[in-house]
Design a protein around this motif. Structure first.
Motif, mmCIF file in Angstrom:
data_model
loop_
_atom_site.group_PDB
_atom_site.id
_atom_site.type_symbol
_atom_site.label_atom_id
_atom_site.label_comp_id
_atom_site.label_asym_id
_atom_site.label_seq_id
_atom_site.Cartn_x
_atom_site.Cartn_y
_atom_site.Cartn_z
ATOM 1 N N GLU A 44 0.812 -1.216 0.000
ATOM 2 C CA GLU A 44 0.000 0.000 0.000
ATOM 3 C C GLU A 44 0.849 1.271 0.000
ATOM 4 O OE1 GLU A 44 -3.213 2.234 2.977
ATOM 5 O OE2 GLU A 44 -2.067 0.523 3.708
ATOM 6 N N ARG A 45 1.911 1.275 0.776
ATOM 7 C CA ARG A 45 2.641 2.514 1.029
ATOM 8 C C ARG A 45 3.859 2.757 0.146
ATOM 9 N NH1 ARG A 45 2.555 2.219 7.641
ATOM 10 N NH2 ARG A 45 0.290 2.362 7.866
ATOM 11 N N ALA A 46 4.393 1.725 -0.481
ATOM 12 C CA ALA A 46 5.632 1.887 -1.263
ATOM 13 C C ALA A 46 5.564 3.053 -2.252
ATOM 14 C CB ALA A 46 6.010 0.588 -1.959
ATOM 15 N N PRO A 47 4.496 3.180 -3.044
ATOM 16 C CA PRO A 47 4.455 4.296 -3.993
ATOM 17 C C PRO A 47 4.443 5.667 -3.304
ATOM 18 C CG PRO A 47 2.746 2.679 -4.508
ATOM 19 C CD PRO A 47 3.343 2.299 -3.194
ATOM 20 N N LEU A 48 3.803 5.751 -2.151
ATOM 21 C CA LEU A 48 3.747 7.018 -1.422
ATOM 22 C C LEU A 48 5.122 7.382 -0.866
ATOM 23 C CD1 LEU A 48 0.373 6.492 0.478
ATOM 24 C CD2 LEU A 48 0.771 7.830 -1.604
ATOM 25 N N TYR A 49 5.807 6.395 -0.292
ATOM 26 C CA TYR A 49 7.161 6.640 0.214
ATOM 27 C C TYR A 49 8.070 7.114 -0.918
ATOM 28 C CZ TYR A 49 6.148 3.986 4.535
ATOM 29 O OH TYR A 49 5.644 3.537 5.720
ATOM 30 N N GLU A 50 8.014 6.409 -2.027
ATOM 31 C CA GLU A 50 8.896 6.738 -3.149
ATOM 32 C C GLU A 50 8.586 8.120 -3.711
ATOM 33 O OE1 GLU A 50 8.405 3.329 -5.664
ATOM 34 O OE2 GLU A 50 9.401 2.029 -4.201
ATOM 35 N N ASN A 51 7.324 8.506 -3.664
ATOM 36 C CA ASN A 51 6.922 9.811 -4.176
ATOM 37 C C ASN A 51 7.478 10.964 -3.336
ATOM 38 O OD1 ASN A 51 5.413 11.518 -5.994
ATOM 39 N ND2 ASN A 51 3.963 11.825 -4.322
ATOM 40 N N VAL A 52 7.575 10.784 -2.020
ATOM 41 C CA VAL A 52 8.057 11.872 -1.159
ATOM 42 C C VAL A 52 9.571 11.845 -0.955
ATOM 43 C CG1 VAL A 52 5.857 12.055 0.076
ATOM 44 C CG2 VAL A 52 7.699 10.651 1.046
ATOM 45 N N ALA A 53 10.206 10.733 -1.294
ATOM 46 C CA ALA A 53 11.631 10.547 -0.975
ATOM 47 C C ALA A 53 12.566 11.364 -1.856
ATOM 48 C CB ALA A 53 12.004 9.073 -1.075
ATOM 49 N N THR A 54 13.525 11.980 -1.196
ATOM 50 C CA THR A 54 14.630 12.658 -1.861
ATOM 51 C C THR A 54 15.761 11.661 -2.085
ATOM 52 O OG1 THR A 54 14.057 14.641 -0.591
ATOM 53 C CG2 THR A 54 16.191 14.645 -1.696
ATOM 54 N N ALA A 55 15.875 10.706 -1.158
ATOM 55 C CA ALA A 55 16.920 9.683 -1.209
ATOM 56 C C ALA A 55 16.373 8.403 -0.596
ATOM 57 C CB ALA A 55 18.150 10.141 -0.437
ATOM 58 N N VAL A 56 16.968 7.269 -0.975
ATOM 59 C CA VAL A 56 16.568 5.957 -0.475
ATOM 60 C C VAL A 56 17.804 5.257 0.070
ATOM 61 C CG1 VAL A 56 15.526 3.731 -1.053
ATOM 62 C CG2 VAL A 56 14.736 5.817 -2.203
ATOM 63 N N ILE A 57 17.682 4.725 1.287
ATOM 64 C CA ILE A 57 18.793 4.014 1.931
ATOM 65 C C ILE A 57 18.271 2.661 2.415
ATOM 66 C CG2 ILE A 57 20.452 4.022 3.841
ATOM 67 C CD1 ILE A 57 21.062 6.336 2.033
ATOM 68 N N ASP A 58 18.958 1.583 2.022
ATOM 69 C CA ASP A 58 18.597 0.247 2.499
ATOM 70 C C ASP A 58 19.258 -0.006 3.850
ATOM 71 O OD1 ASP A 58 16.942 -0.673 0.345
ATOM 72 O OD2 ASP A 58 18.756 -0.769 -0.876
ATOM 73 N N THR A 59 18.503 -0.635 4.765
ATOM 74 C CA THR A 59 19.010 -0.861 6.119
ATOM 75 C C THR A 59 19.255 -2.325 6.447
ATOM 76 O OG1 THR A 59 16.796 -0.986 7.145
ATOM 77 C CG2 THR A 59 17.785 1.210 6.916
ATOM 78 N N ASP A 60 18.977 -3.226 5.513
ATOM 79 C CA ASP A 60 19.180 -4.654 5.769
ATOM 80 C C ASP A 60 20.628 -4.952 6.156
ATOM 81 O OD1 ASP A 60 16.682 -6.113 5.179
ATOM 82 O OD2 ASP A 60 16.921 -5.203 3.197
#
Length: 174
Positions: free
Chosen positions: A136-152
């Protein structure tokens, strides 16, 4: 005045833990939107959900985030569902604050949240609920994000260092 960074992502991505590390690294304050809601309401998130439902919580959450985006200059971690409010997404866009999406695999999230007893939206079936929230939320997060960082598989200290580097790069480009 705007936050130095706003962290968004699903429950268990490390927004609060990493946010505290990042704030320490940057020498600024840290705030978590859930804590801000609790302070304003004088009740826990769980109590707000029980009495006012998710809609009541989201309204209070949007209000405290809007205020923080104009009056707080530290690192701000948003609750996982904060981006559901159109007003919050709009406030993020006009704030000019860098928005960093923290991501992790479902297995990592599930391990981090455990039984999720203090997370009303995950109660009963944390893994299933996390999967549904991710979709549900992935597109919304990606829309507001300036940068993406993986934490795994990465410590909060390492993730905070990567965010710091990313913020420096973003400022250099601006």
């Amino acid at each position: 005045m705007t936050p130095r960074a706003v962290l968004v992502g699903l429950p268990g991505t490390g927004k609060t833990t990493t946010g505290r590390r990042l704030a320490e690294r940057l020498g600024v304050g840290f705030a978590d939107s859930d804590d801000l809601v609790e302070q304003r309401a004088g009740r826990s998130v769980r109590a707000i959900f029980e009495r006012d439902g998710e809609a009541g919580f989201r309204e209070a959450e949007a209000d405290v985030i809007s205020a923080a985006l104009t009056a707080f200059d530290g690192v701000l971690a948003l609750g996982g569902g904060a981006i559901l409010a159109e007003s919050t997404r709009a406030a993020l866009a006009v704030s000019g604050a860098p928005v960093v999406l923290l991501r992790a695999e479902l297995s990592t999230l599930a391990a981090r949240v455990g039984r999720a007893q203090d997370r009303p939206l995950l109660a009963g079936d944390p893994v299933g609920r996390l999967a549904a929230l991710a979709a549900e939320r992935a597109p919304l997060y990606e829309n507001v994000a300036t940068a993406v960082i993986d934490t795994d598989g990465r410590s909060a200290k390492r993730v905070a260092a990567d965010i710091d580097s990313t913020l420096t790069e973003l400022a250099w480009r601006a």
